[in-house]
Design a protein around this motif. Structure first.
Motif, PDB file in Angstrom:
ATOM      1  N   VAL A  46       0.874  -1.173   0.000  1.00  0.00           N
ATOM      2  CA  VAL A  46       0.000   0.000   0.000  1.00  0.00           C
ATOM      3  C   VAL A  46       0.914   1.227   0.000  1.00  0.00           C
ATOM      4  O   VAL A  46       1.569   1.520   0.996  1.00  0.00           O
ATOM      5  N   GLU A  47       0.959   1.898  -1.154  1.00  0.00           N
ATOM      6  CA  GLU A  47       1.839   3.058  -1.298  1.00  0.00           C
ATOM      7  C   GLU A  47       1.157   4.340  -0.835  1.00  0.00           C
ATOM      8  O   GLU A  47      -0.060   4.390  -0.663  1.00  0.00           O
ATOM      9  N   ASN A  48       1.991   5.352  -0.651  1.00  0.00           N
ATOM     10  CA  ASN A  48       1.520   6.663  -0.234  1.00  0.00           C
ATOM     11  C   ASN A  48       2.376   7.701  -0.942  1.00  0.00           C
ATOM     12  O   ASN A  48       3.564   7.456  -1.186  1.00  0.00           O
ATOM     13  N   SER A  49       1.796   8.848  -1.255  1.00  0.00           N
ATOM     14  CA  SER A  49       2.573   9.884  -1.931  1.00  0.00           C
ATOM     15  C   SER A  49       3.742  10.367  -1.076  1.00  0.00           C
ATOM     16  O   SER A  49       4.731  10.870  -1.595  1.00  0.00           O
ATOM     17  N   SER A  50       3.648  10.191   0.230  1.00  0.00           N
ATOM     18  CA  SER A  50       4.785  10.394   1.121  1.00  0.00           C
ATOM     19  C   SER A  50       5.434   9.020   1.272  1.00  0.00           C
ATOM     20  O   SER A  50       5.001   8.196   2.080  1.00  0.00           O
ATOM     21  N   TYR A  51       6.433   8.734   0.427  1.00  0.00           N
ATOM     22  CA  TYR A  51       6.956   7.385   0.253  1.00  0.00           C
ATOM     23  C   TYR A  51       7.304   6.671   1.554  1.00  0.00           C
ATOM     24  O   TYR A  51       7.135   5.457   1.657  1.00  0.00           O
ATOM     25  N   GLY A  52       7.766   7.375   2.544  1.00  0.00           N
ATOM     26  CA  GLY A  52       8.126   6.749   3.818  1.00  0.00           C
ATOM     27  C   GLY A  52       6.945   6.115   4.535  1.00  0.00           C
ATOM     28  O   GLY A  52       7.128   5.298   5.428  1.00  0.00           O
ATOM     29  N   LEU A  53       5.743   6.473   4.135  1.00  0.00           N
ATOM     30  CA  LEU A  53       4.550   5.910   4.762  1.00  0.00           C
ATOM     31  C   LEU A  53       4.034   4.674   4.035  1.00  0.00           C
ATOM     32  O   LEU A  53       3.052   4.065   4.467  1.00  0.00           O
ATOM     33  N   THR A  54       4.692   4.284   2.971  1.00  0.00           N
ATOM     34  CA  THR A  54       4.326   3.079   2.228  1.00  0.00           C
ATOM     35  C   THR A  54       4.565   1.852   3.093  1.00  0.00           C
ATOM     36  O   THR A  54       5.512   1.800   3.869  1.00  0.00           O
ATOM     37  N   VAL A  55       3.681   0.856   2.953  1.00  0.00           N
ATOM     38  CA  VAL A  55       3.832  -0.396   3.689  1.00  0.00           C
ATOM     39  C   VAL A  55       3.913  -1.539   2.677  1.00  0.00           C
ATOM     40  O   VAL A  55       3.080  -1.648   1.778  1.00  0.00           O
ATOM     41  N   CYS A  56       4.909  -2.374   2.840  1.00  0.00           N
ATOM     42  CA  CYS A  56       5.110  -3.515   1.944  1.00  0.00           C
ATOM     43  C   CYS A  56       4.114  -4.631   2.244  1.00  0.00           C
ATOM     44  O   CYS A  56       3.562  -4.719   3.347  1.00  0.00           O
ATOM     45  N   ALA A  57       3.944  -5.507   1.275  1.00  0.00           N
ATOM     46  CA  ALA A  57       2.997  -6.623   1.394  1.00  0.00           C
ATOM     47  C   ALA A  57       3.350  -7.555   2.552  1.00  0.00           C
ATOM     48  O   ALA A  57       2.463  -8.004   3.284  1.00  0.00           O
ATOM     49  N   ARG A  59       4.969  -6.953   5.374  1.00  0.00           N
ATOM     50  CA  ARG A  59       4.648  -6.376   6.679  1.00  0.00           C
ATOM     51  C   ARG A  59       3.146  -6.310   6.890  1.00  0.00           C
ATOM     52  O   ARG A  59       2.658  -6.548   7.992  1.00  0.00           O
ATOM     53  N   THR A  60       2.384  -6.015   5.834  1.00  0.00           N
ATOM     54  CA  THR A  60       0.930  -6.005   5.952  1.00  0.00           C
ATOM     55  C   THR A  60       0.433  -7.375   6.406  1.00  0.00           C
ATOM     56  O   THR A  60      -0.401  -7.479   7.310  1.00  0.00           O
ATOM     57  N   ALA A  61       0.944  -8.435   5.796  1.00  0.00           N
ATOM     58  CA  ALA A  61       0.518  -9.793   6.161  1.00  0.00           C
ATOM     59  C   ALA A  61       0.865 -10.121   7.611  1.00  0.00           C
ATOM     60  O   ALA A  61       0.033 -10.652   8.353  1.00  0.00           O
ATOM     61  N   VAL A  62       2.085  -9.794   8.027  1.00  0.00           N
ATOM     62  CA  VAL A  62       2.492 -10.072   9.412  1.00  0.00           C
ATOM     63  C   VAL A  62       1.654  -9.263  10.392  1.00  0.00           C
ATOM     64  O   VAL A  62       1.177  -9.790  11.406  1.00  0.00           O
ATOM     65  N   CYS A  90      12.210  -6.805   1.277  1.00  0.00           N
ATOM     66  CA  CYS A  90      13.189  -5.758   1.596  1.00  0.00           C
ATOM     67  C   CYS A  90      13.735  -5.976   3.005  1.00  0.00           C
ATOM     68  O   CYS A  90      13.229  -6.806   3.770  1.00  0.00           O
ATOM     69  N   GLY A  91      14.733  -5.218   3.359  1.00  0.00           N
ATOM     70  CA  GLY A  91      15.359  -5.353   4.676  1.00  0.00           C
ATOM     71  C   GLY A  91      14.396  -5.125   5.827  1.00  0.00           C
ATOM     72  O   GLY A  91      14.422  -5.858   6.827  1.00  0.00           O
ATOM     73  N   ALA A  92      13.539  -4.116   5.723  1.00  0.00           N
ATOM     74  CA  ALA A  92      12.570  -3.849   6.794  1.00  0.00           C
ATOM     75  C   ALA A  92      11.623  -5.033   6.963  1.00  0.00           C
ATOM     76  O   ALA A  92      11.309  -5.438   8.090  1.00  0.00           O
ATOM     77  N   CYS A  93      11.174  -5.590   5.851  1.00  0.00           N
ATOM     78  CA  CYS A  93      10.267  -6.745   5.925  1.00  0.00           C
ATOM     79  C   CYS A  93      10.975  -7.966   6.502  1.00  0.00           C
ATOM     80  O   CYS A  93      10.395  -8.717   7.287  1.00  0.00           O
ATOM     81  N   LEU A  94      12.226  -8.171   6.118  1.00  0.00           N
ATOM     82  CA  LEU A  94      12.975  -9.290   6.673  1.00  0.00           C
ATOM     83  C   LEU A  94      13.105  -9.160   8.184  1.00  0.00           C
ATOM     84  O   LEU A  94      12.967 -10.147   8.921  1.00  0.00           O
ATOM     85  N   GLN A  95      13.352  -7.938   8.660  1.00  0.00           N
ATOM     86  CA  GLN A  95      13.476  -7.738  10.106  1.00  0.00           C
ATOM     87  C   GLN A  95      12.151  -8.017  10.812  1.00  0.00           C
ATOM     88  O   GLN A  95      12.122  -8.660  11.864  1.00  0.00           O
ATOM     89  N   VAL A  96      11.037  -7.570  10.237  1.00  0.00           N
ATOM     90  CA  VAL A  96       9.727  -7.837  10.840  1.00  0.00           C
ATOM     91  C   VAL A  96       9.434  -9.338  10.812  1.00  0.00           C
ATOM     92  O   VAL A  96       8.960  -9.907  11.798  1.00  0.00           O
TER      93      VAL A  96
END
Length: 136
Positions: A46-57, A59-62, A90-96
């Motif tokens: 789920v993307e956002n025009s403020s890219y830092g607020l985007t959430v990857c698939a 992380r959404t599932a977890v 991505c790295g953030a998703c791997l950490q989660v």
């Protein structure tokens, strides 16, 4: 598809990619995680025009699993609807994923052409940060 790739998990990831909101990158991703209680949770990016607020698939599932009371991720599928090659989380998703993993889950990475790459979470994130004890 590689033998042993769980069809229900892959199917859930593919379905979720169809729900992705990716107007900026045009890179739709769906993910599904199976938790230790056998339940499957899906998510899309789920993307956002403020890219830092985007959430990857992934992380959404977890986050969906945790918010529904499940933990202990034991398998992961990631489907890249707009890539001919399988792509890793991505790295953030791997950490989660590491935070909520039970054991060393397999991660199935699937491309739109049906190519699958399989790796253990520890191969994708060999030095995961852990603050305390097990949470998965």
């Amino acid at each position: 598809m590689e033998a042993g790739a769980p069809e229900d998990l892959v199917g859930a990831a593919v379905e979720q990619a169809g729900r992705a909101y990716a107007p900026y990158s045009r890179f739709r991703v769906g993910a599904a995680v199976r938790t230790s209680d056998g339940r499957v949770y899906g998510g899309c990016n789920v993307e956002n025009s403020s890219y830092g607020l985007t959430v990857c698939a992934e992380r959404t599932a977890v986050f969906k699993a945790v918010s529904e009371g499940s933990r202990g991720v034991v398998e992961v599928a990631v489907y890249a609807a707009d890539s001919d090659e399988p792509v890793p989380p991505c790295g953030a998703c791997l950490q989660v994923l590491s935070e909520f993993a039970r054991g060393d889950p397999r991660v199935y990475m699937i491309s739109r052409t049906g190519r699958i790459r399989v790796a253990r979470l520890s191969q994708l994130l060999p030095m995961a940060f852990r603050l305390g004890g097990e949470t998965g």
